[in-house]
Design a protein around this motif. Sequence first.
Motif, mmCIF file in Angstrom:
data_model
loop_
_atom_site.group_PDB
_atom_site.id
_atom_site.type_symbol
_atom_site.label_atom_id
_atom_site.label_comp_id
_atom_site.label_asym_id
_atom_site.label_seq_id
_atom_site.Cartn_x
_atom_site.Cartn_y
_atom_site.Cartn_z
ATOM 1 N N MET A 236 26.938 -50.568 -90.627
ATOM 2 C CA MET A 236 26.987 -50.803 -89.185
ATOM 3 C C MET A 236 25.739 -50.304 -88.482
ATOM 4 S SD MET A 236 30.952 -49.823 -88.342
ATOM 5 C CE MET A 236 30.855 -50.549 -86.711
ATOM 6 N N LEU A 237 24.908 -49.527 -89.174
ATOM 7 C CA LEU A 237 23.712 -48.962 -88.573
ATOM 8 C C LEU A 237 22.501 -49.832 -88.838
ATOM 9 C CD1 LEU A 237 24.233 -45.249 -89.535
ATOM 10 C CD2 LEU A 237 24.468 -46.253 -87.274
ATOM 11 N N ASN A 238 21.645 -49.964 -87.836
ATOM 12 C CA ASN A 238 20.437 -50.764 -87.962
ATOM 13 C C ASN A 238 19.313 -49.881 -88.486
ATOM 14 O OD1 ASN A 238 18.388 -52.587 -87.788
ATOM 15 N ND2 ASN A 238 18.657 -53.033 -85.601
ATOM 16 N N LEU A 239 19.344 -49.597 -89.783
ATOM 17 C CA LEU A 239 18.370 -48.675 -90.369
ATOM 18 C C LEU A 239 16.992 -49.296 -90.469
ATOM 19 C CD1 LEU A 239 20.502 -47.005 -93.176
ATOM 20 C CD2 LEU A 239 20.147 -46.281 -90.818
ATOM 21 N N ASP A 240 16.917 -50.629 -90.502
ATOM 22 C CA ASP A 240 15.596 -51.266 -90.549
ATOM 23 C C ASP A 240 14.842 -51.041 -89.249
ATOM 24 O OD1 ASP A 240 15.999 -52.212 -93.101
ATOM 25 O OD2 ASP A 240 16.905 -54.086 -92.430
ATOM 26 N N ALA A 241 15.581 -51.043 -88.116
ATOM 27 C CA ALA A 241 14.936 -50.829 -86.822
ATOM 28 C C ALA A 241 14.562 -49.370 -86.634
ATOM 29 C CB ALA A 241 15.870 -51.275 -85.685
ATOM 30 N N LEU A 242 15.319 -48.482 -87.267
ATOM 31 C CA LEU A 242 15.036 -47.056 -87.167
ATOM 32 C C LEU A 242 15.038 -46.451 -88.561
ATOM 33 C CD1 LEU A 242 14.648 -44.692 -85.100
ATOM 34 C CD2 LEU A 242 17.053 -44.196 -85.491
ATOM 35 N N PRO A 243 13.929 -46.535 -89.287
ATOM 36 C CA PRO A 243 13.904 -45.975 -90.640
ATOM 37 C C PRO A 243 14.115 -44.473 -90.607
ATOM 38 C CG PRO A 243 11.685 -46.504 -89.879
ATOM 39 C CD PRO A 243 12.623 -47.070 -88.864
ATOM 40 N N LEU A 244 14.979 -43.996 -91.498
ATOM 41 C CA LEU A 244 15.260 -42.575 -91.584
ATOM 42 C C LEU A 244 14.441 -41.955 -92.707
ATOM 43 C CD1 LEU A 244 19.143 -42.578 -91.158
ATOM 44 C CD2 LEU A 244 17.417 -42.119 -89.421
ATOM 45 N N SER A 245 13.967 -40.757 -92.457
ATOM 46 C CA SER A 245 13.205 -40.045 -93.474
ATOM 47 C C SER A 245 14.160 -39.485 -94.520
ATOM 48 C CB SER A 245 12.414 -38.897 -92.832
ATOM 49 O OG SER A 245 13.302 -37.903 -92.349
ATOM 50 N N ARG A 246 13.586 -39.054 -95.649
ATOM 51 C CA ARG A 246 14.412 -38.447 -96.686
ATOM 52 C C ARG A 246 15.096 -37.190 -96.161
ATOM 53 N NH1 ARG A 246 10.714 -38.748 -102.226
ATOM 54 N NH2 ARG A 246 10.678 -41.040 -102.418
ATOM 55 N N LYS A 247 14.385 -36.423 -95.332
ATOM 56 C CA LYS A 247 14.976 -35.208 -94.791
ATOM 57 C C LYS A 247 16.165 -35.537 -93.896
ATOM 58 C CE LYS A 247 12.462 -31.666 -93.554
ATOM 59 N NZ LYS A 247 11.561 -30.724 -92.832
ATOM 60 N N GLN A 248 16.039 -36.582 -93.064
ATOM 61 C CA GLN A 248 17.151 -36.986 -92.211
ATOM 62 C C GLN A 248 18.353 -37.417 -93.047
ATOM 63 O OE1 GLN A 248 14.703 -39.823 -89.955
ATOM 64 N NE2 GLN A 248 15.464 -38.868 -88.072
ATOM 65 N N LEU A 249 18.108 -38.282 -94.036
ATOM 66 C CA LEU A 249 19.195 -38.769 -94.880
ATOM 67 C C LEU A 249 19.846 -37.629 -95.661
ATOM 68 C CD1 LEU A 249 17.576 -42.059 -96.192
ATOM 69 C CD2 LEU A 249 19.534 -41.886 -94.639
ATOM 70 N N ARG A 250 19.023 -36.700 -96.155
ATOM 71 C CA ARG A 250 19.555 -35.580 -96.914
ATOM 72 C C ARG A 250 20.438 -34.700 -96.040
ATOM 73 N NH1 ARG A 250 15.135 -34.068 -98.721
ATOM 74 N NH2 ARG A 250 14.644 -32.305 -97.357
ATOM 75 N N SER A 251 20.021 -34.477 -94.805
ATOM 76 C CA SER A 251 20.820 -33.635 -93.918
ATOM 77 C C SER A 251 22.150 -34.283 -93.581
ATOM 78 C CB SER A 251 20.036 -33.333 -92.628
ATOM 79 O OG SER A 251 19.899 -34.492 -91.817
ATOM 80 N N VAL A 252 22.142 -35.605 -93.410
ATOM 81 C CA VAL A 252 23.392 -36.318 -93.121
ATOM 82 C C VAL A 252 24.369 -36.165 -94.286
ATOM 83 C CG1 VAL A 252 24.432 -38.591 -92.733
ATOM 84 C CG2 VAL A 252 22.325 -37.952 -91.529
ATOM 85 N N GLY A 253 23.859 -36.337 -95.483
ATOM 86 C CA GLY A 253 24.721 -36.248 -96.661
ATOM 87 C C GLY A 253 25.214 -34.845 -96.946
ATOM 88 N N GLN A 254 24.455 -33.839 -96.510
ATOM 89 C CA GLN A 254 24.808 -32.450 -96.810
ATOM 90 C C GLN A 254 25.572 -31.756 -95.678
ATOM 91 O OE1 GLN A 254 21.002 -30.677 -97.648
ATOM 92 N NE2 GLN A 254 20.929 -31.450 -99.754
ATOM 93 N N ALA A 255 25.848 -32.452 -94.588
ATOM 94 C CA ALA A 255 26.474 -31.835 -93.422
ATOM 95 C C ALA A 255 27.977 -31.679 -93.612
ATOM 96 C CB ALA A 255 26.176 -32.651 -92.168
ATOM 97 N N THR A 256 28.331 -30.876 -94.593
ATOM 98 C CA THR A 256 29.741 -30.677 -94.934
ATOM 99 C C THR A 256 30.204 -29.248 -94.691
ATOM 100 O OG1 THR A 256 29.105 -30.251 -97.234
ATOM 101 C CG2 THR A 256 29.709 -32.515 -96.657
ATOM 102 N N ALA A 257 29.335 -28.381 -94.168
ATOM 103 C CA ALA A 257 29.695 -26.990 -93.914
ATOM 104 C C ALA A 257 30.481 -26.876 -92.614
ATOM 105 C CB ALA A 257 28.434 -26.135 -93.850
ATOM 106 N N ARG A 258 31.015 -25.715 -92.369
ATOM 107 C CA ARG A 258 31.714 -25.482 -91.099
ATOM 108 C C ARG A 258 30.739 -25.580 -89.922
ATOM 109 N NH1 ARG A 258 35.865 -23.200 -88.186
ATOM 110 N NH2 ARG A 258 35.311 -21.543 -86.716
ATOM 111 N N ILE A 259 29.525 -25.013 -90.065
ATOM 112 C CA ILE A 259 28.487 -25.108 -89.041
ATOM 113 C C ILE A 259 27.293 -25.842 -89.637
ATOM 114 C CG2 ILE A 259 26.984 -23.852 -87.461
ATOM 115 C CD1 ILE A 259 28.882 -21.466 -87.695
ATOM 116 N N ASN A 260 26.881 -26.933 -88.999
ATOM 117 C CA ASN A 260 25.749 -27.738 -89.469
ATOM 118 C C ASN A 260 24.737 -27.815 -88.330
ATOM 119 O OD1 ASN A 260 27.040 -28.960 -92.088
ATOM 120 N ND2 ASN A 260 28.576 -29.188 -90.471
#
Length: 417
Positions: free
Chosen positions: A1-25
């Motif tokens: 559902m996200l338009n990633l081609d219009a807004l390319p995400l960096s590896r750091k951004q993608l990594r943070s999204v995938g790792q945001a599983t802690a109580r405080i992120n």
Amino acid sequence: MLNLDALPLSRKQLRSVGQATARINLWHGSVRSGKTIASLLAFVIAVATAGPSGLIIVCGRSLQTIERNVIEPLQDEALFGPLSRHVLHTRGATTATILGRTVHLIGAADTRAEGRLRGLTAQLAYVDEATLLPEGFWTQLLARLSVPGARLFVTTNPDSPRHWLKKGYLDRSTELDMRAWHFKLADNPSLSREYVDALAAEYVGLWRRRMIDGAWVVAEGAIYDMWDEERHVVDELPAMRRHLLGIDYGTTNPFAAVLLGEGADGRLYVAAEWRHDARAAHRSMTDAQYSAAVRDWLAKLGVAPEWTFIDPSAASFITQLWADGHPGIARASNEVADGIRSVAALLAAGRLLVHRSCEGLLDELPGYCWDPAATEKGEDKPLKADDHSVDALRYAVHSAAHEWRHLLTARPERTAA
């Protein structure tokens, strides 16, 4: 559902999204570094997968900042594609609907906002610009996140290394159920080189390290440490395209009026100054007398400023000027830190010069310092002493910042010999 081609995400951004599983992120770092988009993406994914129990909350300095920094980006189809159509909000309302879930919007401008959280049970919360929130509100919010698996998503620009968020949480992240990601301006792949250069030109000193490098650094010593009398003081003024006036109102304290001009050479000049110190003169002045004195001073200079920006707390004096027919009256923008940054950027770029006749301002600028007691508390506040002309200058400069920012990157114009 996200338009990633219009807004390319960096590896750091993608990594943070995938790792945001802690109580405080926590996403922290420079302005426009991509931390907000990454945090919003992680938050939306959490909303989509959250169970039915517990509230979902978005917090910020005010409802308006929540709408600007959270709701509006989520509703931007260029960023979030079809998902943006599933983010519904009526401006001014304290709730929104995201992917069919009701989300409560809570502004936290002061400690009284803590009461809005009492009695709530939350499973997800998003905090925009956490360093601007009261510590008590933050503590209460964490206590409300009591549903099993509850998570907090947080963004902030850096502040003082003594700030409660840095000392109590970021520095202790390995001891807590917490994950944090640090972003620099260079981490955002969607920014053009021209924009990065222009943004970097707007920040100097303390703010450059915080807002461009994303560093948590302390405010100490002289505020305008780039001030150099040999570089910034002039004996002659060029032709002026227009004038602005900044006024810091005082009764027992000095009253200061600073005339700012935009020169034909593409620089700003403090062209003249009028001050009255009731203690030194052993004579107080009424609002009507101040109004008459300022207008007489301007008449002798042959100047009619387009705008007069006045200390917003000086309500009676503003009313007096209106009654006397003074044109272009406006309450000054009084964001102290942002105003200081605006003046500092111009001084550092050599775009703000001061005429030698402005003795009050010239006396105050070198000694204008950060308050060490406030710094110890993790706050950036100027020392409240000998600051009347510098405040008047800040009012004039920052209140019209949108009109002069282009001067920071433009080449100075040559004047005729």
